[in-house]
Design a protein around this motif. Structure first.
Motif, short mmCIF file in Angstrom:
data_model
loop_
_atom_site.label_atom_id
_atom_site.label_comp_id
_atom_site.label_asym_id
_atom_site.label_seq_id
_atom_site.Cartn_x
_atom_site.Cartn_y
_atom_site.Cartn_z
N ARG A 164 3.90 28.84 -4.78
CA ARG A 164 4.22 27.85 -5.82
C ARG A 164 3.65 26.48 -5.48
O ARG A 164 3.09 25.78 -6.33
CB ARG A 164 5.73 27.76 -6.03
N ASN A 165 3.81 26.08 -4.22
CA ASN A 165 3.30 24.77 -3.81
C ASN A 165 1.78 24.69 -3.97
O ASN A 165 1.25 23.67 -4.44
CB ASN A 165 3.69 24.48 -2.36
N HIS A 166 1.09 25.74 -3.61
CA HIS A 166 -0.37 25.74 -3.75
C HIS A 166 -0.79 25.76 -5.22
O HIS A 166 -1.80 25.13 -5.58
CB HIS A 166 -0.97 26.91 -2.99
N ALA A 167 -0.05 26.48 -6.04
CA ALA A 167 -0.38 26.51 -7.47
C ALA A 167 -0.24 25.13 -8.08
O ALA A 167 -1.11 24.68 -8.86
CB ALA A 167 0.52 27.51 -8.19
N ARG A 168 0.81 24.42 -7.74
CA ARG A 168 1.00 23.06 -8.26
C ARG A 168 -0.08 22.12 -7.76
O ARG A 168 -0.59 21.28 -8.51
CB ARG A 168 2.39 22.56 -7.88
N ASP A 169 -0.42 22.25 -6.47
CA ASP A 169 -1.48 21.40 -5.91
C ASP A 169 -2.81 21.65 -6.62
O ASP A 169 -3.56 20.71 -6.91
CB ASP A 169 -1.62 21.67 -4.41
N LEU A 170 -3.11 22.92 -6.87
CA LEU A 170 -4.37 23.25 -7.54
C LEU A 170 -4.41 22.65 -8.94
O LEU A 170 -5.43 22.07 -9.35
CB LEU A 170 -4.55 24.76 -7.62
N GLU A 171 -3.32 22.75 -9.68
CA GLU A 171 -3.30 22.20 -11.03
C GLU A 171 -3.52 20.70 -11.02
O GLU A 171 -4.31 20.16 -11.81
CB GLU A 171 -1.99 22.55 -11.73
N ARG A 172 -2.84 20.00 -10.10
CA ARG A 172 -3.03 18.55 -10.00
C ARG A 172 -4.46 18.21 -9.63
O ARG A 172 -5.05 17.27 -10.19
CB ARG A 172 -2.05 17.98 -8.95
N THR A 173 -5.04 18.96 -8.70
CA THR A 173 -6.41 18.69 -8.28
C THR A 173 -7.40 18.89 -9.42
O THR A 173 -8.31 18.06 -9.63
CB THR A 173 -6.79 19.62 -7.11
N LEU A 174 -7.24 19.96 -10.18
CA LEU A 174 -8.14 20.21 -11.30
C LEU A 174 -8.08 19.10 -12.34
O LEU A 174 -9.11 18.69 -12.89
CB LEU A 174 -7.80 21.56 -11.95
N LYS A 175 -6.89 18.61 -12.62
CA LYS A 175 -6.74 17.56 -13.63
C LYS A 175 -7.36 16.24 -13.20
O LYS A 175 -7.70 15.41 -14.05
CB LYS A 175 -5.26 17.36 -13.96
N ARG A 176 -7.50 16.05 -11.88
CA ARG A 176 -8.01 14.77 -11.37
C ARG A 176 -9.50 14.80 -11.05
O ARG A 176 -10.05 13.81 -10.57
CB ARG A 176 -7.23 14.40 -10.10
N LEU A 177 -10.18 15.90 -11.32
CA LEU A 177 -11.60 15.98 -11.00
C LEU A 177 -12.40 14.96 -11.82
O LEU A 177 -12.19 14.84 -13.02
CB LEU A 177 -12.14 17.39 -11.27
N PRO A 178 -13.33 14.25 -11.20
CA PRO A 178 -14.15 13.30 -11.95
C PRO A 178 -15.14 14.04 -12.85
O PRO A 178 -15.51 15.19 -12.57
CB PRO A 178 -14.88 12.51 -10.85
N PRO A 179 -15.59 13.41 -13.92
CA PRO A 179 -16.54 14.06 -14.84
C PRO A 179 -17.86 14.40 -14.17
O PRO A 179 -18.25 13.80 -13.16
CB PRO A 179 -16.74 13.01 -15.94
N GLU A 180 -18.56 15.38 -14.76
CA GLU A 180 -19.89 15.78 -14.30
C GLU A 180 -20.89 15.55 -15.44
O GLU A 180 -20.51 15.28 -16.58
CB GLU A 180 -19.89 17.25 -13.90
N ALA A 181 -22.17 15.67 -15.10
CA ALA A 181 -23.21 15.41 -16.10
C ALA A 181 -23.22 16.44 -17.22
O ALA A 181 -23.65 16.14 -18.34
CB ALA A 181 -24.58 15.38 -15.41
N SER A 182 -22.76 17.65 -16.95
CA SER A 182 -22.72 18.69 -17.97
C SER A 182 -21.49 19.56 -17.76
O SER A 182 -20.90 19.58 -16.68
CB SER A 182 -23.97 19.57 -17.89
N CYS A 183 -21.11 20.31 -18.82
CA CYS A 183 -19.95 21.19 -18.70
C CYS A 183 -20.24 22.37 -17.77
O CYS A 183 -19.33 22.91 -17.15
CB CYS A 183 -19.52 21.69 -20.08
N GLU A 184 -21.52 22.77 -17.66
CA GLU A 184 -21.87 23.83 -16.72
C GLU A 184 -21.59 23.39 -15.29
O GLU A 184 -21.03 24.14 -14.48
CB GLU A 184 -23.35 24.22 -16.88
N ARG A 185 -21.98 22.15 -14.98
CA ARG A 185 -21.71 21.63 -13.64
C ARG A 185 -20.22 21.42 -13.42
O ARG A 185 -19.70 21.64 -12.33
CB ARG A 185 -22.49 20.32 -13.42
N MET A 186 -19.53 20.99 -14.48
CA MET A 186 -18.09 20.78 -14.37
C MET A 186 -17.39 22.11 -14.09
O MET A 186 -16.50 22.21 -13.23
CB MET A 186 -17.56 20.17 -15.67
N GLN A 187 -17.79 23.16 -14.79
CA GLN A 187 -17.18 24.46 -14.60
C GLN A 187 -17.48 25.02 -13.21
O GLN A 187 -16.62 25.62 -12.57
CB GLN A 187 -17.64 25.45 -15.66
#
Length: 202
Positions: free
Chosen positions: A134-157
């Protein structure tokens, strides 16, 4: 309790153009039981080794297990000329598998004490595995939401995929570390728990 069966199944991350939204990590926990017979300590050991859940990586049986299933989705949005995470949802399902002794009510006081102590420790151990997940799942969700933008959605994915894979690797390492510590301390822990129960009349 040496190692724990884990069913790691990460759902495909969807690339959808939705607006950002807030969400909490969705987790669920369930229990399953397997019956063991036997009337002596030796018979109980044999029953646990015959009927306990099979560890996926080793093929051996253990007296308890926590099966873990990950899932989730990520959406992407345009921000100017860049692509960002719009929302991220991580889901986690844990199933704790525990033994149930059919002859507990007919057991001698000493064997009943040992079984009660052992089964309580098995449950505590597996509950901790679920908590780590559970702790790792919550950490992963927070990390994903805080990722900075990329030049394209392919790079973001691609970045989301890397971050997710790294998170799963850290999760597995933490689970394995916990098992190593628990295995090393098993005898001392059981003696402590038995002494406590005897002194407290339980």
């Amino acid at each position: 309790m040496k190692t724990i069966a884990r069913l790691m199944a990460l759902a495909a991350l969807a690339c959808l153009a939705l607006q950002p939204a807030r969400a909490e990590t969705i987790t669920s926990k369930s229990f399953a039981y397997f019956s063991v017979g036997g009337r002596t300590a030796a018979e109980l050991d044999e029953e646990l080794s015959k009927r306990g859940p099979v560890m996926k990586h080793s093929g051996s049986r253990h007296p308890g297990a926590t099966r873990i299933k990950w899932g989730g989705s990520v959406t992407y949005v345009r921000r100017g000329d860049r692509c960002a995470v719009g929302d991220a949802k991580v889901t986690l399902s844990t199933q704790i598998i525990l033994p149930r002794w059919k002859n507990r009510k007919r057991a001698t006081p000493s064997l009943a004490l040992i079984w009660d102590t052992l089964s309580a420790d098995i449950r505590r151990h597996e509950e901790r595995h679920a908590e780590i997940a559970r702790n790792h799942a919550r950490d992963l969700e927070r990390t994903l939401k805080r990722l900075p933008p990329e030049a394209s959605c392919e790079r973001m994915q691609a970045r989301v995929d890397r971050v997710t894979a790294d998170a799963v690797a850290r999760h597995d390492a933490d689970q394995a570390r916990f098992d190593r510590i628990e295995s090393k301390n098993f005898n001392d822990r059981m003696m402590r728990l038995l002494t406590h129960r005897i002194n407290n009349g339980k």
